[in-house]
Design an enzyme around this catalytic site. Structure first.
Site, mmCIF file in Angstrom:
data_model
loop_
_atom_site.group_PDB
_atom_site.id
_atom_site.type_symbol
_atom_site.label_atom_id
_atom_site.label_comp_id
_atom_site.label_asym_id
_atom_site.label_seq_id
_atom_site.Cartn_x
_atom_site.Cartn_y
_atom_site.Cartn_z
ATOM 1 N N LEU C 75 1.415 -1.809 -0.508
ATOM 2 C CA LEU C 75 -0.260 0.109 0.455
ATOM 3 C C LEU C 75 0.556 1.392 0.231
ATOM 4 O O LEU C 75 0.305 2.356 0.401
ATOM 5 C CB LEU C 75 -1.028 -0.275 1.173
ATOM 6 C CG LEU C 75 -1.449 -1.253 1.253
ATOM 7 C CD1 LEU C 75 -2.702 -1.168 1.953
ATOM 8 C CD2 LEU C 75 -2.095 -1.469 0.040
ATOM 9 N N CYS C 76 2.081 1.672 0.170
ATOM 10 C CA CYS C 76 2.669 2.461 -0.196
ATOM 11 C C CYS C 76 3.015 2.935 -1.474
ATOM 12 O O CYS C 76 2.608 1.867 -2.908
ATOM 13 C CB CYS C 76 4.863 2.062 -0.438
ATOM 14 S SG CYS C 76 5.198 1.958 1.680
ATOM 15 N N HIS C 77 2.763 4.017 -1.319
ATOM 16 C CA HIS C 77 2.508 5.000 -2.542
ATOM 17 C C HIS C 77 4.061 5.149 -3.584
ATOM 18 O O HIS C 77 5.109 5.622 -2.245
ATOM 19 C CB HIS C 77 2.239 6.359 -3.068
ATOM 20 C CG HIS C 77 0.910 6.220 -1.674
ATOM 21 N ND1 HIS C 77 0.443 6.525 -0.520
ATOM 22 C CD2 HIS C 77 0.031 6.788 -2.821
ATOM 23 C CE1 HIS C 77 -0.709 6.380 -1.095
ATOM 24 N NE2 HIS C 77 -1.668 6.765 -1.311
ATOM 25 N N MET C 113 9.315 4.825 4.696
ATOM 26 C CA MET C 113 9.217 3.162 4.522
ATOM 27 C C MET C 113 10.301 2.877 3.732
ATOM 28 O O MET C 113 10.881 1.745 3.583
ATOM 29 C CB MET C 113 8.193 2.502 3.660
ATOM 30 C CG MET C 113 6.468 2.600 4.282
ATOM 31 S SD MET C 113 6.870 1.751 6.418
ATOM 32 C CE MET C 113 6.919 0.147 5.581
ATOM 33 N N GLU C 114 10.404 3.826 3.165
ATOM 34 C CA GLU C 114 11.445 3.759 1.930
ATOM 35 C C GLU C 114 13.128 4.005 3.247
ATOM 36 O O GLU C 114 14.221 3.023 2.620
ATOM 37 C CB GLU C 114 11.902 4.962 1.119
ATOM 38 C CG GLU C 114 11.297 4.761 -0.489
ATOM 39 C CD GLU C 114 9.723 5.591 0.415
ATOM 40 O OE1 GLU C 114 9.131 5.803 1.612
ATOM 41 O OE2 GLU C 114 8.814 5.092 -0.507
ATOM 42 N N ASP C 128 23.155 -12.798 3.948
ATOM 43 C CA ASP C 128 23.489 -13.282 3.089
ATOM 44 C C ASP C 128 25.510 -13.285 2.686
ATOM 45 O O ASP C 128 25.677 -14.963 2.563
ATOM 46 C CB ASP C 128 23.106 -13.131 2.386
ATOM 47 C CG ASP C 128 23.816 -13.924 0.571
ATOM 48 O OD1 ASP C 128 23.129 -15.546 0.571
ATOM 49 O OD2 ASP C 128 24.206 -13.210 0.029
#
Lengths: 159, 159, 159, 159, 159, 159
Positions: C75-77, C113-114, C128
């Site tokens: 739901l992120c733009h 969010m970024e 990793d």
């Protein structure tokens, strides 16, 4: 007469059927260069001495691009890349940076496009990171150097 | 002394801050070529006359790649590309195909990398579609031809 | 009573309308860590001294992931990220690596969010690259540290 | 002495060659959590009772992210994921949500990174959907719980 | 005579220049359906009552696909989607599910393709999740229902 | 009673385990159409005669979308597509264009979704390229025509 294998008999693009080809080990090596001002090369190499980030960033970009080859080149098959290694070296005679990519796979189709894509995107990344000081850099020639495995066997570019 | 703008003072890669740059119109033109055997060029061009698919496929691949530039080149900003046009022409003297990309945007950062990426991927696509008949093709030189807008103003490559 | 803004009145997920929000400058800082054996940290840091590639690779991975946030978080733009910077430091007391991401944008929606995505993927990349010697590493806590701009103004995490 | 397998002898990052590894069944389980205010958990769980969308959205985001692992983590190999399952449960003692991902593959390389990536992105999605009511949530610890198949055999985290 | 705007005067595909168009608010609504056996619809709806996952998964898939429109449709411009909402309802008369997507943006170009792409991928997701019990489902008709903003103003499909 | 295979016993979405399925040859054929004004069809076909770009662009878009199926449809497995061919023909009776996609793979899971996705995105591309002259076009019905290989054997749609 020879026909381009990606075109069907009516000339329309297709992703050719490889489902009946055997799974074999295949390797490809591609090479390219970014030509630049001698001063630009010095700036990049000094950066490399300190933290290495132009070279490291271009290497990572090339590796990640190899995995995206089938998203970029419309008729390439998705493959399970088994190895990508990228080597970037300064050449003071160009002057510039020489990029070499080695790709390997155990699959039904070759890995030349993956090696060429890795080289291309590594070169674009070098251009991007140095363009503020040298807009006149040129990329290329980019070419396949060697290829092993598959029906066409071992192929080597003329020196 | 000049410093590479993508490296901070410790040499670490960063995506430079463009949030305070003004939104301006920017254009870039990049150019590249795929050199090949004369016979390969003839095969491609005959295909083009019939259905045009090598040229058409390379053009679409280049346009779509321009939109992926920020996914490929690690420190490129995402931008709202306003235009991408790709022109591909046969040059019998090379012999080969010459690819030219024009990109436009109204944004805070330039579109050179988008034009260069479009050219690179269009060239890779031509290579891919003709490689079965001519593995020795070479890609390049790829270079920026012209650039307008933004703080650095109008820039043109030497001929 | 408070309602979750991503759910409409019937509980269905939606990408909320931001078209009427003003374009403002927004910044976010997020932080996280990878905890590991002291010996693993030493191996990574020695690599960093030589060529820096674990740190450099994680930094590039985090920057590239920030640009993919809207592809990962449903739901992120999509936003026009103006800056991403990632700082990775050894902390011998954890022992482990501390990752901090700063994001900026001039847009209608925030960049928390970024920043959080950049930290998460940088941590996954460290895991990793070191997992062959230390499978028991743990990632986290990952959290927002600070946020500026937009309707909710300045927010700072409790220390 | 132990060496990090992703670095070659000069310290440069590489995608290690797995083409000679046998194709075997491999499984991984990873786990993580989002810690939040008790009231935030109640809001999410009430949503779940009505339509279930926070949990359902996070689950889908995690599954889709697992398939993107090799695009996010630079040195991960593309693999043919055979299964991804994500389980999300409320834990009132945290308080928060616990996310657990199980991945399976029949391939030449393991699926730990896919499980860890699925958990990370599911956690980011939960954060995104609840951040308007609780900006102080923290993500983690995220860790590998169990791993089967491949040369290293069965591995289980200490409880 | 009318000309297709995506073809230049020689017929070659181009991404048309929108850089001089004004930024305006634009909205689009598209609609589509998946027709299926009545029993299939019952199975899906019962699932929805219990946990809602077919509907929830299709909704998330549609939202995420809307953000990928410019990666799928070659000549679409990247845009900063401001809103995507998807509504899925059972229609026992079809019998089947009706999908409706609403998209909004404040940009230089429209959002019809984003709405149509959201509907298409939501329908594909429904097909995928129910195909084991009903392979004969059909998708469509998918069409634009309404469109506002931009030079062409308000447009509404005939009922 | 029949249960939807993508839902586990609690109704939660999962990507079902295919690791124990045998690798077999699988083929799928899907079909769809774009209905339009007769005049729109004439414009497109005239373009095709000159340079063929609407048809060529839609064909490439469909092929590239087939490779993205698992990124679009949440519970689809990534597969190593061995062939994608797309055929687009004018039907003056519709009037409109009929799109047919054939996909092949030697894998553990089928290729129906890839064929259906290819058709859907080729149709969206046709809509996009002609929408300036005909906003009322409709896409569909899109359906599976035939499917071979795998446990369910040979399936053919009723005519």
């Amino acid at each position: 007469m020879t026909r381009l294998t990606h075109l069907d008999e009516t000339g329309a693009a297709q992703m050719v059927d490889v489902s009946d080809k055997p799974v074999t080990h295949r390797t490809a090596i591609a090479e390219g260069a970014v030509r630049m001002e001698a001063e630009t090369l010095r700036l990049i190499m000094r950066g490399m001495t300190a933290k290495g980030d132009v070279i490291a960033t271009a290497r990572i970009a090339g590796i990640m691009a190899a995995k995206k080859t089938h998203e970029l080149v419309p008729l390439c098959h998705p493959i399970m890349l088994a190895k990508v290694a990228i080597d970037i070296e300064a050449d003071e005679d160009l002057p510039g940076l020489v990029v070499r990519a080695t790709t390997k796979v155990a699959d039904r189709t070759g890995v030349e496009m993956e090696a060429l894509t890795a080289v291309s995107v590594a070169c674009l990344t070098i251009y991007d990171m140095a363009k503020a000081v040298d807009r006149g850099m040129t990329i290329g020639p980019i070419r396949l150097v060697e290829k092993q495995g598959g029906r066409s066997g071992h192929w080597k570019a003329e020196p």
